[in-house]
Design a protein around this motif. Structure first.
Motif, mmCIF file in Angstrom:
data_model
loop_
_atom_site.group_PDB
_atom_site.id
_atom_site.type_symbol
_atom_site.label_atom_id
_atom_site.label_comp_id
_atom_site.label_asym_id
_atom_site.label_seq_id
_atom_site.Cartn_x
_atom_site.Cartn_y
_atom_site.Cartn_z
ATOM 1 N N PRO A 177 64.222 -47.909 -29.196
ATOM 2 C CA PRO A 177 63.542 -48.193 -30.103
ATOM 3 C C PRO A 177 62.873 -48.738 -29.513
ATOM 4 C CG PRO A 177 65.651 -49.458 -30.414
ATOM 5 C CD PRO A 177 66.108 -48.583 -29.350
ATOM 6 N N ASP A 178 61.440 -48.227 -29.802
ATOM 7 C CA ASP A 178 59.803 -48.887 -29.618
ATOM 8 C C ASP A 178 59.864 -50.155 -29.855
ATOM 9 O OD1 ASP A 178 57.820 -49.893 -28.192
ATOM 10 O OD2 ASP A 178 56.153 -48.007 -28.499
ATOM 11 N N MET A 179 60.358 -51.276 -29.175
ATOM 12 C CA MET A 179 59.794 -52.370 -29.870
ATOM 13 C C MET A 179 58.640 -53.876 -29.293
ATOM 14 S SD MET A 179 64.141 -53.124 -30.467
ATOM 15 C CE MET A 179 63.420 -54.761 -31.236
ATOM 16 N N SER A 180 57.627 -52.778 -28.268
ATOM 17 C CA SER A 180 56.510 -53.148 -27.781
ATOM 18 C C SER A 180 55.680 -54.201 -28.894
ATOM 19 C CB SER A 180 56.114 -52.586 -27.309
ATOM 20 O OG SER A 180 55.230 -51.707 -27.660
ATOM 21 N N THR A 181 55.746 -53.688 -30.362
ATOM 22 C CA THR A 181 54.856 -54.643 -31.452
ATOM 23 C C THR A 181 55.376 -56.019 -31.231
ATOM 24 O OG1 THR A 181 55.757 -53.530 -33.283
ATOM 25 C CG2 THR A 181 53.738 -52.503 -31.914
ATOM 26 N N LEU A 182 56.756 -56.963 -31.579
ATOM 27 C CA LEU A 182 57.779 -56.950 -31.787
ATOM 28 C C LEU A 182 57.957 -58.171 -30.448
ATOM 29 C CD1 LEU A 182 60.703 -56.311 -33.338
ATOM 30 C CD2 LEU A 182 58.457 -56.611 -34.272
ATOM 31 N N LYS A 183 57.775 -59.608 -31.144
ATOM 32 C CA LYS A 183 57.824 -60.818 -30.267
ATOM 33 C C LYS A 183 59.702 -61.124 -29.554
ATOM 34 C CE LYS A 183 53.406 -63.335 -31.178
ATOM 35 N NZ LYS A 183 52.837 -64.453 -32.082
ATOM 36 N N PRO A 184 60.611 -61.717 -28.811
ATOM 37 C CA PRO A 184 61.604 -61.419 -28.778
ATOM 38 C C PRO A 184 62.310 -62.037 -30.174
ATOM 39 C CG PRO A 184 60.731 -61.779 -26.848
ATOM 40 C CD PRO A 184 59.882 -61.800 -28.115
ATOM 41 N N GLU A 185 61.530 -64.163 -30.713
ATOM 42 C CA GLU A 185 61.538 -64.294 -31.509
ATOM 43 C C GLU A 185 61.975 -63.417 -33.196
ATOM 44 O OE1 GLU A 185 57.890 -65.736 -31.028
ATOM 45 O OE2 GLU A 185 59.398 -64.928 -30.011
ATOM 46 N N GLU A 186 61.460 -62.577 -32.627
ATOM 47 C CA GLU A 186 61.530 -61.762 -34.177
ATOM 48 C C GLU A 186 62.567 -60.980 -34.500
ATOM 49 O OE1 GLU A 186 56.682 -61.365 -35.931
ATOM 50 O OE2 GLU A 186 57.453 -60.370 -34.183
ATOM 51 N N VAL A 187 63.520 -60.696 -33.562
ATOM 52 C CA VAL A 187 64.311 -59.835 -33.445
ATOM 53 C C VAL A 187 65.532 -59.876 -34.432
ATOM 54 C CG1 VAL A 187 66.146 -58.172 -32.031
ATOM 55 C CG2 VAL A 187 63.210 -58.583 -31.351
ATOM 56 N N ILE A 188 66.235 -61.208 -33.867
ATOM 57 C CA ILE A 188 67.048 -61.489 -34.647
ATOM 58 C C ILE A 188 66.586 -62.475 -35.839
ATOM 59 C CG2 ILE A 188 67.647 -62.746 -32.892
ATOM 60 C CD1 ILE A 188 67.058 -65.360 -33.046
ATOM 61 N N GLY A 189 65.801 -62.323 -36.561
ATOM 62 C CA GLY A 189 65.032 -62.909 -38.236
ATOM 63 C C GLY A 189 65.966 -61.783 -38.822
ATOM 64 N N ALA A 190 66.622 -62.434 -40.483
ATOM 65 C CA ALA A 190 68.381 -61.268 -40.958
ATOM 66 C C ALA A 190 67.236 -60.591 -42.147
ATOM 67 C CB ALA A 190 69.165 -62.230 -41.198
ATOM 68 N N GLY A 191 67.490 -60.151 -42.747
ATOM 69 C CA GLY A 191 66.654 -60.162 -44.382
ATOM 70 C C GLY A 191 64.961 -59.104 -43.783
ATOM 71 N N LYS A 192 65.078 -58.582 -43.191
ATOM 72 C CA LYS A 192 63.723 -59.183 -42.742
ATOM 73 C C LYS A 192 63.762 -57.165 -42.397
ATOM 74 C CE LYS A 192 62.028 -62.682 -41.830
ATOM 75 N NZ LYS A 192 60.962 -63.972 -40.819
ATOM 76 N N GLU A 250 57.772 -52.978 -38.395
ATOM 77 C CA GLU A 250 57.537 -51.348 -37.933
ATOM 78 C C GLU A 250 57.786 -51.679 -36.758
ATOM 79 O OE1 GLU A 250 56.533 -48.405 -39.277
ATOM 80 O OE2 GLU A 250 56.912 -49.044 -41.517
ATOM 81 N N ILE A 251 58.560 -50.463 -36.229
ATOM 82 C CA ILE A 251 58.600 -50.179 -35.605
ATOM 83 C C ILE A 251 57.731 -49.025 -34.363
ATOM 84 C CG2 ILE A 251 60.589 -52.151 -34.355
ATOM 85 C CD1 ILE A 251 62.127 -49.638 -34.104
ATOM 86 N N GLY A 252 57.758 -48.243 -33.259
ATOM 87 C CA GLY A 252 57.729 -47.745 -32.673
ATOM 88 C C GLY A 252 58.779 -46.204 -32.590
ATOM 89 N N ARG A 253 58.251 -45.061 -31.935
ATOM 90 C CA ARG A 253 59.075 -44.415 -32.038
ATOM 91 C C ARG A 253 60.191 -44.221 -30.887
ATOM 92 N NH1 ARG A 253 56.514 -38.765 -29.476
ATOM 93 N NH2 ARG A 253 58.572 -38.416 -29.885
ATOM 94 N N ILE A 254 61.500 -43.800 -31.212
ATOM 95 C CA ILE A 254 61.965 -44.113 -30.542
ATOM 96 C C ILE A 254 62.411 -42.532 -29.264
ATOM 97 C CG2 ILE A 254 63.790 -42.580 -32.290
ATOM 98 C CD1 ILE A 254 66.178 -44.577 -31.577
#
Length: 366
Positions: A17-32, A35-39
């Protein structure tokens, strides 16, 4: 027709998955919801990554792997056949089994995290190797015994059995590793004991520095977490390579990421006699030691970089280049690989890579 190289072992479907818009610390945020890019997807694992890279480099290669009878398995075979229809000929479909897959988590080009499922590979062993094919190849490359439970269980009995069976047939043997999770069965295996038993049957062994330190220098690995590559010195690498050579391997080396590639060989030309099978002179390799810097590129993703480096090394060996050029080609193919986000599409044809090497391609300082 016999091939130059057989690549056997682990193959999986890589889902990216294209996760280039997310900061590393955001990835572990539960219950959220984010929006990410195409797979995108590609095949992964050593059979795919190293095997397809060798194919792109013009090496005649057979891919030997297993998949389950599911859509993941079909996707793997279709993807491989997209390069050449013959490349899927030796991928066996096992009924009532789940194919291996990996989800690649790589936010904002941060170093990747892999979520992997071994699936069909729980039972992979010597009986999954086509020994007739292995007997006719010049070099047999096995990928990721760390993900193949039947190989590392029982103190590596299955690993030893497979290596002995192949080595008796005559090809040069090569093994690559992956980094197991510390609390996984592969991470709990006695890798020092396994390597001591198995490396006498391995001619070329070039794991990543993190992998081999996890197995042999665990205290340093844990103490230097996140700084392992930065802490490497020529003396440390020589000492670690010397330990592998003492265990019985012919050529030892380490993939060092942004610090290039290190190679060292046994001083005993007799131990390297097998290299004549691939057109190399054993005496020219006896006692060599080299540390080559990486090339400067714009990084799009690091997935498959180590496998690409190994492909560059093997391709250069098969084409008869000397040890310095073999290490240089390993760095070059890895550099091309990381210019693309997936594990295979960045690798270029031999002639195109050769032209790039002949130009003004800067390297990083070691």
């Amino acid at each position: 027709m016999p091939s130059d190289v057989m690549v056997a072992g682990h193959i999986a479907l890589d889902i990216l998955p294209d996760m280039s818009t997310l900061k590393p610390e955001e990835v572990i945020g539960a219950g959220k919801v984010f929006e990410i890019g195409r797979i995108s997807y590609s095949t992964g694992g050593a059979v795919s990554n190293t095997g397809l890279a060798l194919h792109r480099l013009g090496i005649d290669v057979d891919l030997l792997a297993v998949v389950g009878a599911d859509w993941v398995g079909r996707a793997i075979i279709d993807y491989v056949r997209g390069y050449d229809s013959a490349l899927g000929d030796h991928i066996r479909v096992l009924p009532d089994a789940a194919s291996a897959y990996t989800i690649v988590i790589e936010p904002q080009n941060h170093d990747r995290t892999l979520l992997t499922h071994t699936g069909v590979y729980h039972g992979f062993g010597v009986d999954n190797i086509d020994l007739d094919l292995a007997a006719n190849c010049k070099l047999f490359h096995l990928g990721y015994p760390t993900l193949l439970p039947r190989l590392y269980e029982h103190d590596g009995a299955g690993f030893l059995e497979l290596l002995q069976a192949v080595k008796d047939l005559g090809p040069v043997t090569s093994v690559d590793m992956s980094l197991p999770a510390p609390d996984s069965p592969g991470g709990q295996a006695d890798w020092r004991g396994i390597l001591r038993r198995c490396l006498p049957f391995v001619d070329i062994f070039v794991p990543s520095i993190e992998e081999i330190m996890f197995m042999l220098r665990r205290a340093d690995h844990d103490r230097w977490a996140g700084q392992i590559i930065a802490r490497m010195t020529a003396e440390y690498l020589a000492d670690l390579a010397g330990e592998l050579l003492e265990m019985g391997v012919g050529i030892a080396g380490f993939k060092l990421g942004e610090r290039g590639l290190y190679l060292e060989a046994s001083s005993d030309a007799g131990r390297l006699a097998c290299l004549s099978r691939i057109g190399q002179a054993p005496a020219a390799w006896a006692g060599i030691r080299t540390w080559r810097p990486p090339f400067q590129v714009r990084v799009a993703g690091t997935t498959g970089a180590g496998d690409a480096a190994y492909a560059g090394l093997i391709a250069a060996l098969i084409r008869g280049l000397d040890y310095q050029e073999c290490a240089r080609w390993a760095c070059a193919v890895a550099a091309c690989n990381i210019e693309a986000a997936d594990a295979t599409s960045g690798v270029r044809a031999w002639e195109e890579t050769e032209a790039r090497l002949a130009g003004d391609w800067p390297t990083r300082a070691l």
